[in-house]
Each structure stands twice: as C-alpha cells, then as structure tokens.
Design a protein around this motif. Structure first.
Motif, PDB file in Angstrom:
ATOM      1  N   HIS A  11       0.851  -1.176   0.000  1.00 29.45           N
ATOM      2  CA  HIS A  11       0.000   0.000   0.000  1.00 29.45           C
ATOM      3  C   HIS A  11       0.895   1.238   0.000  1.00 29.45           C
ATOM      4  CE1 HIS A  11      -2.951  -2.981   1.220  1.00 29.45           C
ATOM      5  NE2 HIS A  11      -2.053  -3.351   2.120  1.00 29.45           N
ATOM      6  N   ILE A  12       0.558   2.193  -0.858  1.00 26.27           N
ATOM      7  CA  ILE A  12       1.334   3.424  -0.979  1.00 26.27           C
ATOM      8  C   ILE A  12       0.453   4.594  -0.548  1.00 26.27           C
ATOM      9  CG2 ILE A  12       2.529   4.992  -2.572  1.00 26.27           C
ATOM     10  CD1 ILE A  12       4.037   2.379  -2.282  1.00 26.27           C
ATOM     11  N   ALA A  13       1.026   5.480   0.250  1.00 26.75           N
ATOM     12  CA  ALA A  13       0.343   6.715   0.655  1.00 26.75           C
ATOM     13  C   ALA A  13       1.181   7.895   0.194  1.00 26.75           C
ATOM     14  CB  ALA A  13       0.169   6.757   2.173  1.00 26.75           C
ATOM     15  N   SER A  14       0.501   9.016  -0.045  1.00 28.00           N
ATOM     16  CA  SER A  14       1.226  10.246  -0.352  1.00 28.00           C
ATOM     17  C   SER A  14       0.845  11.316   0.660  1.00 28.00           C
ATOM     18  CB  SER A  14       0.926  10.733  -1.784  1.00 28.00           C
ATOM     19  OG  SER A  14      -0.405  11.187  -1.898  1.00 28.00           O
ATOM     20  N   TYR A  15       1.798  12.210   0.889  1.00 26.68           N
ATOM     21  CA  TYR A  15       1.675  13.278   1.887  1.00 26.68           C
ATOM     22  C   TYR A  15       2.281  14.537   1.294  1.00 26.68           C
ATOM     23  CZ  TYR A  15       1.804   8.999   4.722  1.00 26.68           C
ATOM     24  OH  TYR A  15       1.582   7.742   5.234  1.00 26.68           O
ATOM     25  N   GLU A  16       2.004  15.673   1.913  1.00 24.51           N
ATOM     26  CA  GLU A  16       2.676  16.911   1.534  1.00 24.51           C
ATOM     27  C   GLU A  16       3.658  17.288   2.626  1.00 24.51           C
ATOM     28  OE1 GLU A  16      -0.187  19.899   0.416  1.00 24.51           O
ATOM     29  OE2 GLU A  16      -0.564  18.884  -1.479  1.00 24.51           O
ATOM     30  N   GLY A  17       4.907  17.477   2.207  1.00 18.25           N
ATOM     31  CA  GLY A  17       5.953  17.832   3.167  1.00 18.25           C
ATOM     32  C   GLY A  17       6.014  16.835   4.303  1.00 18.25           C
ATOM     33  N   ASP A  18       6.114  17.346   5.516  1.00 18.83           N
ATOM     34  CA  ASP A  18       6.197  16.486   6.695  1.00 18.83           C
ATOM     35  C   ASP A  18       4.834  16.254   7.350  1.00 18.83           C
ATOM     36  OD1 ASP A  18       8.946  16.217   6.454  1.00 18.83           O
ATOM     37  OD2 ASP A  18       9.332  18.034   7.621  1.00 18.83           O
ATOM     38  N   ALA A  19       3.765  16.752   6.730  1.00 16.01           N
ATOM     39  CA  ALA A  19       2.428  16.602   7.305  1.00 16.01           C
ATOM     40  C   ALA A  19       2.034  15.128   7.370  1.00 16.01           C
ATOM     41  CB  ALA A  19       1.418  17.383   6.483  1.00 16.01           C
ATOM     42  N   PRO A  20       1.314  14.728   8.422  1.00 18.63           N
ATOM     43  CA  PRO A  20       0.954  13.323   8.588  1.00 18.63           C
ATOM     44  C   PRO A  20      -0.316  12.903   7.847  1.00 18.63           C
ATOM     45  CG  PRO A  20       0.260  14.563  10.499  1.00 18.63           C
ATOM     46  CD  PRO A  20       0.997  15.526   9.601  1.00 18.63           C
ATOM     47  N   GLU A  21      -1.075  13.854   7.287  1.00 16.65           N
ATOM     48  CA  GLU A  21      -2.347  13.523   6.643  1.00 16.65           C
ATOM     49  C   GLU A  21      -2.123  12.820   5.306  1.00 16.65           C
ATOM     50  OE1 GLU A  21      -6.414  15.664   5.021  1.00 16.65           O
ATOM     51  OE2 GLU A  21      -4.715  16.907   5.607  1.00 16.65           O
ATOM     52  N   VAL A  22      -2.767  11.649   5.128  1.00 19.01           N
ATOM     53  CA  VAL A  22      -2.700  10.914   3.863  1.00 19.01           C
ATOM     54  C   VAL A  22      -3.564  11.654   2.845  1.00 19.01           C
ATOM     55  CG1 VAL A  22      -3.249   8.741   2.699  1.00 19.01           C
ATOM     56  CG2 VAL A  22      -2.320   8.707   5.021  1.00 19.01           C
ATOM     57  N   LEU A  23      -2.948  12.044   1.725  1.00 17.99           N
ATOM     58  CA  LEU A  23      -3.668  12.781   0.691  1.00 17.99           C
ATOM     59  C   LEU A  23      -3.859  11.976  -0.591  1.00 17.99           C
ATOM     60  CD1 LEU A  23      -2.059  16.280   1.219  1.00 17.99           C
ATOM     61  CD2 LEU A  23      -4.301  15.477   1.981  1.00 17.99           C
ATOM     62  N   GLY A  24      -3.181  10.856  -0.711  1.00 20.61           N
ATOM     63  CA  GLY A  24      -3.333   9.959  -1.854  1.00 20.61           C
ATOM     64  C   GLY A  24      -3.005   8.553  -1.425  1.00 20.61           C
ATOM     65  N   CYS A  25      -3.597   7.568  -2.099  1.00 25.09           N
ATOM     66  CA  CYS A  25      -3.310   6.179  -1.725  1.00 25.09           C
ATOM     67  C   CYS A  25      -3.606   5.229  -2.875  1.00 25.09           C
ATOM     68  CB  CYS A  25      -4.106   5.772  -0.488  1.00 25.09           C
ATOM     69  SG  CYS A  25      -5.892   5.697  -0.731  1.00 25.09           S
ATOM     70  N   GLY A  26      -3.044   4.046  -2.775  1.00 23.91           N
ATOM     71  CA  GLY A  26      -3.301   2.963  -3.714  1.00 23.91           C
ATOM     72  C   GLY A  26      -2.774   1.666  -3.149  1.00 23.91           C
ATOM     73  N   THR A  27      -3.392   0.564  -3.555  1.00 19.36           N
ATOM     74  CA  THR A  27      -2.992  -0.779  -3.131  1.00 19.36           C
ATOM     75  C   THR A  27      -2.588  -1.569  -4.371  1.00 19.36           C
ATOM     76  OG1 THR A  27      -4.412  -0.733  -1.187  1.00 19.36           O
ATOM     77  CG2 THR A  27      -3.837  -2.906  -2.050  1.00 19.36           C
ATOM     78  N   PHE A  28      -1.460  -2.257  -4.298  1.00 17.89           N
ATOM     79  CA  PHE A  28      -0.876  -2.985  -5.429  1.00 17.89           C
ATOM     80  C   PHE A  28      -0.654  -4.439  -5.022  1.00 17.89           C
ATOM     81  CE2 PHE A  28       0.076   1.427  -5.663  1.00 17.89           C
ATOM     82  CZ  PHE A  28       0.145   1.764  -7.004  1.00 17.89           C
ATOM     83  N   PHE A  29      -0.944  -5.371  -5.935  1.00 12.80           N
ATOM     84  CA  PHE A  29      -0.796  -6.793  -5.621  1.00 12.80           C
ATOM     85  C   PHE A  29      -0.684  -7.592  -6.915  1.00 12.80           C
ATOM     86  CE2 PHE A  29      -5.128  -5.343  -5.609  1.00 12.80           C
ATOM     87  CZ  PHE A  29      -5.802  -6.239  -6.424  1.00 12.80           C
ATOM     88  N   PRO A  30      -0.033  -8.766  -6.851  1.00  8.61           N
ATOM     89  CA  PRO A  30       0.070  -9.592  -8.050  1.00  8.61           C
ATOM     90  C   PRO A  30      -1.295 -10.194  -8.394  1.00  8.61           C
ATOM     91  CG  PRO A  30       1.261 -10.601  -6.208  1.00  8.61           C
ATOM     92  CD  PRO A  30       0.692  -9.311  -5.723  1.00  8.61           C
ATOM     93  N   GLU A  31      -1.684 -10.039  -9.645  1.00 14.29           N
ATOM     94  CA  GLU A  31      -2.902 -10.670 -10.156  1.00 14.29           C
ATOM     95  C   GLU A  31      -2.795 -10.718 -11.670  1.00 14.29           C
ATOM     96  OE1 GLU A  31      -7.603  -9.649 -10.499  1.00 14.29           O
ATOM     97  OE2 GLU A  31      -6.762  -9.611  -8.474  1.00 14.29           O
ATOM     98  N   PRO A  32      -3.081 -11.866 -12.274  1.00 16.78           N
ATOM     99  CA  PRO A  32      -2.981 -11.967 -13.735  1.00 16.78           C
ATOM    100  C   PRO A  32      -3.872 -10.952 -14.433  1.00 16.78           C
ATOM    101  CG  PRO A  32      -3.277 -14.141 -12.750  1.00 16.78           C
ATOM    102  CD  PRO A  32      -3.473 -13.134 -11.650  1.00 16.78           C
TER     103      PRO A  32
ATOM    104  N   GLY B 191      -8.152   0.794  -5.290  1.00 18.58           N
ATOM    105  CA  GLY B 191      -8.236   1.682  -4.136  1.00 18.58           C
ATOM    106  C   GLY B 191      -7.475   2.974  -4.330  1.00 18.58           C
ATOM    107  N   MET B 192      -7.262   3.388  -5.597  1.00 17.59           N
ATOM    108  CA  MET B 192      -6.591   4.666  -5.857  1.00 17.59           C
ATOM    109  C   MET B 192      -7.529   5.785  -5.437  1.00 17.59           C
ATOM    110  SD  MET B 192      -3.538   4.751  -7.388  1.00 17.59           S
ATOM    111  CE  MET B 192      -3.612   6.352  -8.142  1.00 17.59           C
ATOM    112  N   ALA B 193      -7.027   6.694  -4.643  1.00 15.18           N
ATOM    113  CA  ALA B 193      -7.850   7.810  -4.197  1.00 15.18           C
ATOM    114  C   ALA B 193      -6.960   9.001  -3.865  1.00 15.18           C
ATOM    115  CB  ALA B 193      -8.659   7.412  -2.960  1.00 15.18           C
ATOM    116  N   SER B 194      -7.500  10.181  -4.113  1.00 15.25           N
ATOM    117  CA  SER B 194      -6.868  11.428  -3.696  1.00 15.25           C
ATOM    118  C   SER B 194      -7.882  12.213  -2.881  1.00 15.25           C
ATOM    119  CB  SER B 194      -6.450  12.276  -4.901  1.00 15.25           C
ATOM    120  OG  SER B 194      -5.429  11.655  -5.627  1.00 15.25           O
ATOM    121  N   ALA B 195      -7.422  12.818  -1.802  1.00 15.90           N
ATOM    122  CA  ALA B 195      -8.308  13.643  -0.982  1.00 15.90           C
ATOM    123  C   ALA B 195      -8.886  14.748  -1.863  1.00 15.90           C
ATOM    124  CB  ALA B 195      -7.540  14.237   0.188  1.00 15.90           C
ATOM    125  N   PRO B 196     -10.177  15.038  -1.738  1.00 20.56           N
ATOM    126  CA  PRO B 196     -10.789  16.076  -2.577  1.00 20.56           C
ATOM    127  C   PRO B 196     -10.023  17.404  -2.545  1.00 20.56           C
ATOM    128  CG  PRO B 196     -12.495  14.868  -1.418  1.00 20.56           C
ATOM    129  CD  PRO B 196     -11.164  14.383  -0.875  1.00 20.56           C
TER     130      PRO B 196
END
Length: 176
Positions: A45-66, A91-96
C-alpha cells in the motif's frame, strides 16, 4: 509560495483506509473500504503526503494478479507470463482538497517502481471511466469495453507495461 513537496511511502493498510472510504465508499460502513487483497502478503500500500504533514492525501494498493484475458499487444520484448508478472492496483484515491496537485501520479510512480522491483512486467486496474484522462496521462491504455461495477459505476481496464528497475539509474524503464 511554492507547494510542499509530495512524498510517498509504503504503509500499513490501516493508514489508508480512512481516505479510501471517504473517497471511494462514502457513506458506507468502514468494512466496505476493506478489500480481500489487503491481506495478501504480496500486496503493498502506498500513501502520499505533503511535506512532513501526517495527513494521507493519496493512496493505492498494489498486488500480483494476472491480467484479465489475453495480454494486450503490442508489448515490447518477449510475451510475458501474466500470472507471474502482472500487478493490479485498486483503491486509488486522492483527498478532494488535494486533487490536481499530483498525489495520484505520485502514488502511481511509487507503486510502479515497487511493482517493477518485485518483477512486474505489466500494471493494470479496473479504473473508473471518468478517470480515463488521468490514466492515459500516466501512460496507461484502455483495454476492452466499458463495464459497470454495481454500486460503483462504469469502468474500463487500464494497463501499461513496466520493466524492472535499472541498476544504473534506479529509474523504472518505460515510465512516462
């Protein structure tokens, strides 16, 4: 004033569930934002943030699947074994409030790099049809016909080829 740099990190699924629920499953119980793949030991699972802020602003989940169905053509190089080398993301999402600031692209870059490091040759998703422009700007192509996921809406399969991380530069080959 310049915007803070976007940083990404692999995180436990619990760190992204709030954003995933808010954006993809609004008004539904928390459990609606939990996917069966979240428990797969090969998933990340990958999260994105701005600077050192702790709030998750983007996310996605990656897994092997044919890849669903025959592999798209043309792919460069010899045909890949989709069962062994395809990674799906969901599960790709960005905070509005953060849309349009690069969080989705940053999550995809980080996820692509990690999937490539794990041997992926192809990355794919069932993406919402209204997000087609976003996926195409990230180097993905639509495959097949539009379909509807009940309660979620119209989707297309999007895919792109990835290559293992090169040792010389650390970049992922084929990245737009």
């Amino acid at each position: 004033m310049t915007a803070p740099a976007i940083r990404t990190a692999p995180v436990p699924v619990l760190e992204i569930l709030g954003l995933r629920r808010e954006v993809l499953r609004p008004g539904l119980p928390r459990q609606a934002a939990v996917f069966p793949e979240d428990g797969d030991p090969a998933a990340f699972h990958i999260a994105s943030y701005e600077g050192d802020a702790p709030e998750v602003l983007g996310c996605g989940t990656f897994f092997p699947e044919p890849f669903p169905g025959p592999l798209p053509e043309p792919l460069s190089g010899p045909p890949a074994d989709s069962a062994a080398t395809a990674y799906r993301f969901r599960g790709m999402a960005s905070a509005p409030a953060a849309r349009g600031r690069g969080h989705g692209a940053a999550v995809l870059r980080a996820g692509t790099a990690e999937a490539a490091a794990r041997g992926a040759a192809l990355l794919w998703c069932n993406g919402r049809t209204p997000a087609r422009g976003f996926y195409e700007r990230q180097g993905f192509r639509a495959h097949g016909e539009e379909f509807v996921i009940e309660g979620v809406g119209p989707h297309l399969v999007f895919f792109r080829e990835v290559r293992p991380r090169t040792r010389r530069t650390g970049d992922v080959a084929g990245r737009p």
